[in-house]
Design a protein around this motif. Sequence first.
Motif, PDB file in Angstrom:
ATOM      1  N   ASP A   1      39.416   0.651  59.666  1.00 49.36           N
ATOM      2  CA  ASP A   1      39.026  -0.035  58.219  1.00 49.36           C
ATOM      3  C   ASP A   1      39.469   0.603  57.168  1.00 49.36           C
ATOM      4  OD1 ASP A   1      38.056  -2.347  59.673  1.00 49.36           O
ATOM      5  OD2 ASP A   1      35.981  -1.727  59.477  1.00 49.36           O
ATOM      6  N   PHE A   2      39.743   1.746  57.180  1.00 46.81           N
ATOM      7  CA  PHE A   2      39.882   2.662  56.051  1.00 46.81           C
ATOM      8  C   PHE A   2      41.167   2.040  55.206  1.00 46.81           C
ATOM      9  CE2 PHE A   2      37.702   5.625  58.746  1.00 46.81           C
ATOM     10  CZ  PHE A   2      36.879   6.289  57.613  1.00 46.81           C
TER      11      PHE A   2
ATOM     12  N   MET B   1      40.600  10.984  44.028  1.00 42.46           N
ATOM     13  CA  MET B   1      40.796  10.701  45.318  1.00 42.46           C
ATOM     14  C   MET B   1      39.483  11.012  46.038  1.00 42.46           C
ATOM     15  SD  MET B   1      44.488  12.314  46.013  1.00 42.46           S
ATOM     16  CE  MET B   1      45.019  11.494  47.376  1.00 42.46           C
ATOM     17  N   ARG B   2      38.848  11.936  45.893  1.00 43.98           N
ATOM     18  CA  ARG B   2      37.515  12.172  46.554  1.00 43.98           C
ATOM     19  C   ARG B   2      36.551  11.124  46.236  1.00 43.98           C
ATOM     20  NH1 ARG B   2      38.099  17.423  45.893  1.00 43.98           N
ATOM     21  NH2 ARG B   2      37.417  17.510  43.805  1.00 43.98           N
ATOM     22  N   ASP B   3      36.290  11.088  44.848  1.00 47.35           N
ATOM     23  CA  ASP B   3      35.407  10.086  44.160  1.00 47.35           C
ATOM     24  C   ASP B   3      35.778   8.479  44.893  1.00 47.35           C
ATOM     25  OD1 ASP B   3      34.203  12.177  43.133  1.00 47.35           O
ATOM     26  OD2 ASP B   3      35.075  11.546  40.982  1.00 47.35           O
TER      27      ASP B   3
ATOM     28  N   MET C   1      33.365   5.146  51.731  1.00 45.53           N
ATOM     29  CA  MET C   1      32.536   5.501  52.753  1.00 45.53           C
ATOM     30  C   MET C   1      31.228   4.568  52.511  1.00 45.53           C
ATOM     31  SD  MET C   1      33.560   7.415  55.028  1.00 45.53           S
ATOM     32  CE  MET C   1      32.192   7.333  55.898  1.00 45.53           C
ATOM     33  N   ASP C   2      30.775   4.405  51.224  1.00 40.91           N
ATOM     34  CA  ASP C   2      29.817   3.784  51.138  1.00 40.91           C
ATOM     35  C   ASP C   2      29.896   2.155  51.537  1.00 40.91           C
ATOM     36  OD1 ASP C   2      28.394   5.421  49.641  1.00 40.91           O
ATOM     37  OD2 ASP C   2      28.838   5.143  47.829  1.00 40.91           O
TER      38      ASP C   2
ATOM     39  N   ASN D   1      29.086  -1.954  55.650  1.00 37.51           N
ATOM     40  CA  ASN D   1      29.568  -2.916  56.578  1.00 37.51           C
ATOM     41  C   ASN D   1      28.736  -2.815  57.794  1.00 37.51           C
ATOM     42  OD1 ASN D   1      31.335  -3.923  54.981  1.00 37.51           O
ATOM     43  ND2 ASN D   1      32.942  -2.792  55.583  1.00 37.51           N
ATOM     44  N   PHE D   2      28.677  -1.499  58.056  1.00 40.62           N
ATOM     45  CA  PHE D   2      27.798  -0.987  59.396  1.00 40.62           C
ATOM     46  C   PHE D   2      26.527  -1.608  59.635  1.00 40.62           C
ATOM     47  CE2 PHE D   2      24.808   1.681  61.413  1.00 40.62           C
ATOM     48  CZ  PHE D   2      25.241   1.797  62.680  1.00 40.62           C
ATOM     49  N   ILE D   3      25.733  -1.486  58.446  1.00 39.85           N
ATOM     50  CA  ILE D   3      24.472  -2.125  58.151  1.00 39.85           C
ATOM     51  C   ILE D   3      24.564  -3.641  58.501  1.00 39.85           C
ATOM     52  CG2 ILE D   3      22.244  -2.426  56.944  1.00 39.85           C
ATOM     53  CD1 ILE D   3      22.831   0.503  57.706  1.00 39.85           C
ATOM     54  N   GLU D   4      25.257  -4.338  57.786  1.00 43.06           N
ATOM     55  CA  GLU D   4      25.438  -5.837  57.802  1.00 43.06           C
ATOM     56  C   GLU D   4      25.774  -6.199  59.400  1.00 43.06           C
ATOM     57  OE1 GLU D   4      28.300  -9.358  56.236  1.00 43.06           O
ATOM     58  OE2 GLU D   4      28.313  -7.518  55.115  1.00 43.06           O
TER      59      GLU D   4
END
Length: 171
Positions: free
Chosen positions: A115-116, A142-144, A150-151, A156-159
């Motif tokens: 999904d990235f 880029m890091r931010d 990732m958030d 998406n994982f929680i949902e």
Amino acid sequence: KKLKIVYTGGLQVWQNIPFVLKIISEKQYHLYFDFTFYVSDKNKFKKLLEHYNLIDLVDFDTLPHLEVLEKYKNFNLGLVIRDENIVNKVSLPTKLIEYISYGLVPIIKNPNIGDFVKLNYSFVEFENLLNTIPEASELKKMRDWNFEVMDQIYANFIENSRKLIDICKNS
């Protein structure tokens, strides 16, 4: 000051380590970057470094996973050199999650990893690295951005976990 690049993981075919070492050697990336590899098999990796005449130019070691995570703070970029194929399109490599979670910008061969790509993650292309060396301010952006990606992956994982629990309860 050279940017510091890390690879962590195995030496399986799909990790493309010989390809990486060949490019480092041919394009002399080691003149512009410091490379460290934390690999599962030091002896096999040493032979690869010798084959590509990089034995004195690339650092490597085998460390327990928790020690590797601690070392991430010393690096700017992390190698994830996966080919374009269906497995990588649906995968969610732990290495990529770790790199991004610890503030490393991924260096990739193929951006279509899980999904990235849908979430528009920031990365640097390996084969074009010398032409696109990010400045410190760009690396921070880029890091931010990748922290936000990732958030979203976590949300998406929680949902989807909740949906799966509901399906299981109702069947």
